[in-house]
Design an enzyme around this catalytic site. Structure first.
Site, mmCIF file in Angstrom:
data_model
loop_
_atom_site.group_PDB
_atom_site.id
_atom_site.type_symbol
_atom_site.label_atom_id
_atom_site.label_comp_id
_atom_site.label_asym_id
_atom_site.label_seq_id
_atom_site.Cartn_x
_atom_site.Cartn_y
_atom_site.Cartn_z
ATOM 1 N NE ARG A 51 1.149 -0.903 -9.004
ATOM 2 C CZ ARG A 51 0.125 -0.244 -9.499
ATOM 3 N NH1 ARG A 51 -1.058 -0.756 -9.482
ATOM 4 N NH2 ARG A 51 0.273 0.960 -10.035
ATOM 5 C CB THR A 52 6.155 0.697 -4.391
ATOM 6 O OG1 THR A 52 6.279 0.151 -5.706
ATOM 7 C CG2 THR A 52 7.413 0.380 -3.600
ATOM 8 C CE LYS A 80 8.708 24.207 4.850
ATOM 9 N NZ LYS A 80 8.683 24.009 6.314
ATOM 10 N NE ARG A 101 8.894 4.443 -6.136
ATOM 11 C CZ ARG A 101 8.014 3.773 -6.873
ATOM 12 N NH1 ARG A 101 7.069 4.426 -7.525
ATOM 13 N NH2 ARG A 101 8.051 2.469 -6.950
ATOM 14 C CG HIS A 129 11.416 -0.877 -7.849
ATOM 15 N ND1 HIS A 129 11.141 -1.107 -6.504
ATOM 16 C CD2 HIS A 129 10.260 -0.418 -8.394
ATOM 17 C CE1 HIS A 129 9.880 -0.806 -6.281
ATOM 18 N NE2 HIS A 129 9.323 -0.383 -7.393
HETATM 19 C C1 NCD Z 1 7.349 0.508 -11.475
HETATM 20 C C2 NCD Z 1 8.249 1.582 -10.929
HETATM 21 O O1 NCD Z 1 7.810 2.493 -10.228
HETATM 22 O O2 NCD Z 1 9.426 1.475 -11.240
HETATM 23 N N1 NCD Z 1 6.195 0.248 -10.769
HETATM 24 C C3 NCD Z 1 6.196 -0.305 -9.514
HETATM 25 O O3 NCD Z 1 7.002 -0.011 -8.671
HETATM 26 N N2 NCD Z 1 5.261 -1.215 -9.256
HETATM 27 C C4 NCD Z 1 7.184 0.560 -12.933
HETATM 28 C C5 NCD Z 1 6.612 1.801 -13.551
HETATM 29 O O4 NCD Z 1 6.495 2.852 -12.946
HETATM 30 O O5 NCD Z 1 6.286 1.713 -14.752
#
Ligand code: NCD
Length: 308
Positions: A51-52, A80, A101, A129
């Site tokens: 999703r993100t 590397k 991320r 997040h």
């Molecule tokens: C979450 C995350 O990655 O922190 N999901 C997200 O970003 N939609 C929650 C999770 O991984 O459980």
């Protein structure tokens, strides 16, 4: 130049403005479709995501921009041994904005110090997040019509869930929010959140061991997954993974207008039978995430879309 690393980097007024723009995008999408023409978004994902990452990419494409990036550390020079700082210095020459991320807490902050373009934290370890928080706030705004006077139950893995940590921080700034923590003892909220958010601001909160005992009070039930990848010990994960499962039976005492949220991915903590309940808003939530990320990209790139 602005970055978004911590949900508190944005003031309540700035969040209100993002919501206003996202609401307008939902109504008048066409107006925005060329607003990021010739702009590039890089998604640097050192940890998996559906999703993100895809909502960031969809957001930029819907604004008429382009995307580049990688979706795992294995497919980048991190494998590397390249440092995050070096990667960012390079990518900020290729892109106008970066969403990153990383499994290490603080990595996006370190990256932002080396970057010549805005950096958005798309999740750092168990820490923050902020764009999921924007997604969640947008969802609350759309589903409940207000961001105040709410009782919110957070359920599941409150120890490792960064979405929970960020949302609690952000919601602590709105009036009359009642926070109820629902988790097994082993997955309770970290002490630093209790100290820095609840105790420092004098916000009352409750800590309970079952969903059933608080269900009738809740306006929002924020469910989370037990995060396997953050456990050191597989046996502990297996012991705790089924701890808190929402099913139709547990919803019998819930309010008619409860909103059930989940950042997703879901494993088994919400029975699929709940999906058809109109109170389940986790799939709508993913869509709101795209619109609010569109608003965020416009804001960080300082793009002005002419009002008609
Ligand atoms: C979450 C995350 O990655 O922190 N999901 C997200 O970003 N939609 C929650 C999770 O991984 O459980």
């Amino acid at each position: 130049m602005r970055h978004l690393i911590d949900p508190m980097d944005l003031s309540v007024e700035e969040i209100d403005r993002l919501i206003e723009v996202a609401d307008d995008i939902i109504l008048n999408g066409k107006k925005y479709r060329d607003s990021c023409r010739y702009k590039k978004l890089a998604t640097l994902f050192f940890e998996p995501s559906t999703r993100t990452r895809l909502s960031f990419e969809a957001a930029m494409l819907e604004l008429g921009g382009s995307i580049l990036g990688f979706s795992s550390a294995d497919s980048s020079s991190a494998s590397k041994g390249e440092s995050v700082g070096d990667t960012i210095k390079v990518v900020s020459g290729y892109a106008d904005i970066i969403a990153m991320r990383h499994p290490k807490e603080g990595a996006p902050l370190a990256a932002s110090l080396k970057s010549s373009v805005p950096v958005i934290n798309a999740g750092d370890g168990g820490h923050n997040h902020p764009t999921q928080t924007l997604t969640d706030i947008m969802t609350i705004h759309r589903e409940k019509g207000r961001l105040h006077d709410l009782t919110i139950g957070f359920c599941g893995d409150l120890k490792f869930g960064r979405t929970v940590h960020s949302l609690i921080k952000a919601m602590s700034r709105y009036d009359n929010i009642h926070f109820i923590m629902i988790s097994p003892e082993e997955l309770q909220l970290p002490e630093y959140i209790i100290r820095d958010v609840f105790e420092k601001k004098g916000i009352p909160y409750r800590d309970v061991r079952t969903m059933e005992e608080v269900m009738p009070e809740l306006d929002i039930l924020y469910m989370t997954r037990v995060q396997r990848e953050r456990f050191f010990n597989e046996a502990d994960y297996i012991r705790l993974k089924d701890s808190f499962i929402l099913d139709e039976k547990k919803l019998v005492t819930a309010k008619k207008d409860l909103s059930i949220m989940h950042p997703l991915p879901r494993v088994n903590e919400i029975s699929t039978k709940v999906d058809d309940d109109p109170r389940a808003c986790y799939f709508r939530q993913t869509l709101y995430g795209k619109y609010i990320r569109m608003a965020l990209i416009l804001s960080l790139l300082e793009v002005d879309v002419d009002e008609d």
